[in-house]
Write an enzyme that holds these catalytic residues in place. Sequence first.
Site, PDB file in Angstrom:
ATOM      1  N   ILE A   4       0.814  -1.499   0.080  1.00  0.00           N
ATOM      2  CA  ILE A   4      -0.007   0.089  -0.001  1.00  0.00           C
ATOM      3  C   ILE A   4       0.880   1.793   0.028  1.00  0.00           C
ATOM      4  O   ILE A   4      -0.023   2.185  -0.475  1.00  0.00           O
ATOM      5  CB  ILE A   4      -0.653  -0.538   1.103  1.00  0.00           C
ATOM      6  CG1 ILE A   4      -1.739  -0.918   1.066  1.00  0.00           C
ATOM      7  CG2 ILE A   4      -1.497   1.383   1.537  1.00  0.00           C
ATOM      8  CD1 ILE A   4      -2.997  -2.055   2.056  1.00  0.00           C
ATOM      9  N   ASP A   5       2.020   1.469   0.987  1.00  0.00           N
ATOM     10  CA  ASP A   5       2.702   2.139   0.575  1.00  0.00           C
ATOM     11  C   ASP A   5       3.297   2.758  -0.182  1.00  0.00           C
ATOM     12  O   ASP A   5       3.275   4.372  -0.818  1.00  0.00           O
ATOM     13  CB  ASP A   5       3.990   1.917   1.933  1.00  0.00           C
ATOM     14  CG  ASP A   5       4.757   3.085   2.542  1.00  0.00           C
ATOM     15  OD1 ASP A   5       3.517   4.475   2.378  1.00  0.00           O
ATOM     16  OD2 ASP A   5       5.850   3.100   3.204  1.00  0.00           O
ATOM     17  N   ASP A   6       3.811   1.403  -1.332  1.00  0.00           N
ATOM     18  CA  ASP A   6       4.733   2.036  -2.685  1.00  0.00           C
ATOM     19  C   ASP A   6       3.954   2.604  -3.575  1.00  0.00           C
ATOM     20  O   ASP A   6       4.007   3.156  -4.369  1.00  0.00           O
ATOM     21  CB  ASP A   6       5.602   0.652  -2.932  1.00  0.00           C
ATOM     22  CG  ASP A   6       6.607   0.425  -2.356  1.00  0.00           C
ATOM     23  OD1 ASP A   6       7.804   1.466  -3.281  1.00  0.00           O
ATOM     24  OD2 ASP A   6       7.216  -0.285  -1.591  1.00  0.00           O
TER      25      ASP A   6
END
Length: 687
Positions: free
Chosen positions: A403-405
């Site tokens: 989710i972060d990337d």
Amino acid sequence: MTATTDGSTGATLPSRAAAASDTTLTTPEAAGAPEAATLAARRATEFLLSRQDTEGWWKGDLETNVTMDAEDLLLRQFLGIQDEKTTQAAAKFIRGEQREDGTWATFWGGPGELSTTIEAYVALRLAGDAPDAPHMARASAWIRERGGVAASRVFTRIWLALFGWWKWEDLPEMPPELIWFPGWMPLNIYDFGCWARQTIVPLTIVSAKRPVRPAPFALDELHTDPAHPNPARPLDPANTWDGAFQRLDKALQQLRKVVPRRVRKAAMNAAARWIIERQENDGCWGGIQPPAVYSVIALHLLGYDLEHPVLREGLASLDRFAVWREDGARMIEACQSPVWDTCLAAIALVDAGLPADHPQLVKAADWLLGEEIVRPGDWAVKRPQLPPGGWAFEFHNDNYPDIDDTAEVSLALRRIRHHDPERVDRAIGRAVRWNLGMQSKNGAWGAFDVDNTSPFPNRLPFCDFGEVIDPPSADVTAHVVEMLAAEGLAHDPRTRRGIAWLLAEQEQNGAWFGRWGVNYIYGTGSVVPALTAAGLPGSHPAIRRAVAWLESVQNDDGGWGEDLRSYKYVKEWSGRGASTPSQTAWALMALLAAGERDSKAVERGVQWLATTQREDGTWDEPYFTGTGFPWDFSINYHLYRQVFPLTALGRYLHGDPFERQLLAKAVRPRPEEAKPAGSPLSEAKGS
């Protein structure tokens, strides 16, 4: 101020006033902060552009600790594939990381760590270092003083058990039948975070097989009492969680004696199929080293020979984790971070003023677009109806986009003026839809999975190696909120739930906890820009508390730093440590987002970045500012020292990136206006 002391070890760190002496100073000619920032940003931009790969990506070394190198040598010994060149190169690196007291730490400047020291010691024994050599004798004496092998983590004792240096019977049990637990059942494999899941499944096979290879030497010097290496310990009370799980382990030890052979064989074969199905195109598993190591061992124990395509490609992938240094030393990366590094580099360059259609930015966008993952992975177990669309951290990791990337890649792509804007819009639309679909029920986001918050996995005696679940975190949630705000979704109910969660998670002192970066400075540096991007004014009480906290922990030299000990000793170390380029940049990014551009704190921080920059545009940063598992596994991302200072300097010079985006959108159609109804982006914008 005087030097600070870690009460647990007696080790000292530089005082705030002395922190600047840790870097090579190159003071710019210009006296004012804007002039100094302009020169520093130009130098940093030129250097970063020079480091781009011809395919369009950036990747810095990912440095962790010597257990990666030690376990690589142990693996080669176990498989019988060791060679002298590799062994001596790895040993040279391991020796170079040893501290004066004979120990090895898990981060630069940190205290000696028992399991790391044991594994490093054994690896050097394999490389031929004599146990009575001064550096080895210091290490073994320190190990004995702290309880010997018996006091080490489970993973260390597993490696020793592979060679008969520890008894398998004295290790916690992890039955392969775990692979059959349904999703509703506690301790099913999807209750574990993806990194733990990928490691535990192959280890259930290893635990069931209990192999022993002939040991090339004895390790009596690592036990407090070689005749009784594992002294009996009383169980915790049965009415405590630890006591209950200790008794569960005792029951599992008895269960292995009565499980029918064909049932166990079927479970191991099911685990093997699970492993093989998740091997990536480059031969690795999940793009990280530990699951690859244990998967190779597990499959080999089940009869796969080393020339089988699965094992041949798996071993070849491990070689690609090796970084050969100029002095002949060989360092193993636990992971590689090209997608993460590339999107952060692109954000930094655009925010620093590089034209959005610069050819190298367009090439970076092309590469990122080619890395989009458009097939389901393990996340689909919890979200089977959610269409895919996102990015992973590594070169190859289609099973585990994160989710972060996905949020940061979307922010990077939106900054670049690509020659095919509709392709960019479609990719970002899929990313927005996927990230919204991965929102946890509390309104926040974890890194890889939805609602991965079971309290049970961390209680298992087997799981003493660090964080094994993936609950929502402030930094990941902040990056998603920032992405949604950039896509015009700041007022979407789902975004507002994320904002509400962030506001509720603020610490009393005004900071936010940093799960994937060190620590409160990273969390605060992530959250404040997200909240202001989503419309919270700089005068909001939460923003003011964050500003006050950042100002209170600024070092005397003008920079910011936070030691990893803040994860363990919160009161003593929160926001405290020698100034570093990346952490100074995070603090500046928060202060700038809060409207503090003309403050004294910002001016001093900018000056610190400018004066500690080298003439070639780089910064030096030996300190670890990345987090794998809080306290247990730390990371030095070698590109952090470049991309984050450049981002902060760019925002100081050119202002808020979202305001610039709004200006750009004013002269071009919004993506949803330029696309027919039913497109991925318009679907994502629905509530």
